[in-house]
Design a protein around this motif. Structure first.
Motif, short mmCIF file in Angstrom:
data_model
loop_
_atom_site.label_atom_id
_atom_site.label_comp_id
_atom_site.label_asym_id
_atom_site.label_seq_id
_atom_site.Cartn_x
_atom_site.Cartn_y
_atom_site.Cartn_z
N ARG A 1 0.95 -1.26 -0.18
CA ARG A 1 -0.49 0.21 0.59
C ARG A 1 0.92 0.90 -0.07
NH1 ARG A 1 -4.56 -1.89 0.61
NH2 ARG A 1 -5.51 -3.70 1.23
N LYS A 2 0.72 2.56 -0.74
CA LYS A 2 0.93 3.20 -0.29
C LYS A 2 -0.46 4.59 -0.05
CE LYS A 2 1.26 5.13 -5.84
NZ LYS A 2 2.15 5.18 -6.49
N ILE A 3 -0.04 5.84 0.37
CA ILE A 3 -0.44 7.10 0.77
C ILE A 3 -0.79 7.56 -1.04
CG2 ILE A 3 -0.97 8.88 1.82
CD1 ILE A 3 0.11 6.74 4.21
N VAL A 4 -1.60 8.25 -1.77
CA VAL A 4 -1.55 9.17 -2.54
C VAL A 4 -3.45 9.87 -2.04
CG1 VAL A 4 -2.01 9.01 -4.76
CG2 VAL A 4 -0.61 7.10 -4.20
N GLY A 5 -2.53 10.78 -2.22
CA GLY A 5 -3.38 12.13 -1.62
C GLY A 5 -4.45 12.36 -0.41
N GLY A 6 -3.07 11.70 0.83
CA GLY A 6 -4.03 11.48 1.84
C GLY A 6 -4.81 9.86 1.86
N GLU A 7 -4.98 9.07 0.83
CA GLU A 7 -5.94 8.03 1.16
C GLU A 7 -4.54 6.30 0.60
OE1 GLU A 7 -8.88 7.71 1.24
OE2 GLU A 7 -9.02 9.79 1.66
N VAL A 8 -5.10 5.40 1.57
CA VAL A 8 -4.38 4.86 0.88
C VAL A 8 -5.00 4.21 -0.38
CG1 VAL A 8 -3.86 2.40 1.70
CG2 VAL A 8 -4.22 3.90 3.67
N VAL A 9 -3.80 3.36 -0.79
CA VAL A 9 -3.68 2.45 -2.53
C VAL A 9 -3.50 1.75 -2.17
CG1 VAL A 9 -2.75 3.33 -5.05
CG2 VAL A 9 -3.60 5.26 -4.02
N VAL A 10 -4.21 0.46 -3.21
CA VAL A 10 -3.20 -0.89 -3.81
C VAL A 10 -3.17 -1.10 -4.50
CG1 VAL A 10 -4.07 -2.95 -3.32
CG2 VAL A 10 -4.99 -2.52 -1.40
N THR A 11 -0.97 -1.49 -3.94
CA THR A 11 0.04 -1.47 -5.96
C THR A 11 0.85 -2.69 -5.37
OG1 THR A 11 1.26 0.29 -6.70
CG2 THR A 11 1.49 0.16 -4.23
N ASP A 12 1.19 -2.73 -6.84
CA ASP A 12 2.59 -3.88 -6.72
C ASP A 12 3.08 -3.30 -5.85
OD1 ASP A 12 1.21 -5.48 -8.52
OD2 ASP A 12 1.45 -4.13 -10.33
N PRO A 13 4.12 -3.97 -5.29
CA PRO A 13 5.51 -2.67 -4.99
C PRO A 13 6.53 -2.47 -5.59
CG PRO A 13 5.54 -5.55 -5.08
CD PRO A 13 3.81 -4.91 -5.55
N PRO A 14 7.51 -1.54 -5.23
CA PRO A 14 8.26 -0.90 -6.13
C PRO A 14 9.14 -1.95 -6.24
CG PRO A 14 8.31 -0.58 -3.64
CD PRO A 14 7.50 -1.18 -3.48
#
Length: 157
Positions: free
Chosen positions: A45-58
């Motif tokens: 997960r990462k934080i985008v615009g104050g929201e948590v977003v599920v993502t692929d690991p970098p």
């Protein structure tokens, strides 16, 4: 109150609780909802615009892309829809190079075609840095990032 320091892409690097430790100036406050979302769910997960977003690991920077076995390479091309499953099996078994790859070779300069056919027919590994990889990627319209991702995906097969 909870705080986080993220990298430039929004991936959390370090968490703080203001009542337990001094909070650095670079830390950003987290709402209780965002905090719970970060700690109660698996996956990257990462934080985008104050929201948590599920993502692929970098991708790890500088991580070498290891050679692929003929099976990994053929299976990856089949899974990506560039050759059929049957062609992949024939390529890995008796060594029959798929027609789509022979077409790619036919578009190479004449003095490079024999070496490319021999590589496709008899390689014991396929190198990410080989010029034929770049030719294959160009023929499929892949960006360097897409080529790298194909390599990483095949390495997991």
């Amino acid at each position: 109150m909870k705080f986080v320091i993220c990298d430039t892409e929004g991936f959390p690097l370090q968490y703080f609780e203001s009542d337990l430790t001094p909070v650095p100036e670079a830390a950003h406050a987290l709402s209780e909802e965002v905090w719970q979302d970060l700690i109660n769910h698996s996956g990257c997960r990462k934080i985008v615009g104050g929201e948590v977003v599920v993502t692929d690991p970098p991708a790890a920077p500088g991580m070498p892309l290891l050679p692929l076995s003929p099976r990994q390479f053929a299976q990856g091309l089949a899974l990506a829809g560039h050759i059929t499953e049957e062609e992949a099996e024939e390529w890995v078994g008796p060594g029959t190079v798929p027609a789509a790859l022979l077409d790619l070779v036919a578009n190479l300069p004449g003095d490079e075609q024999f070496a490319a056919r021999m590589l496709l027919r008899g390689a014991t590994s396929f190198e990410h840095t080989h010029p034929l990889t770049a030719a294959l990627a160009a023929s499929y319209g892949w960006t360097p990032q897409q080529t790298d991702q194909f390599w990483r995906d095949c390495a997991l097969l």
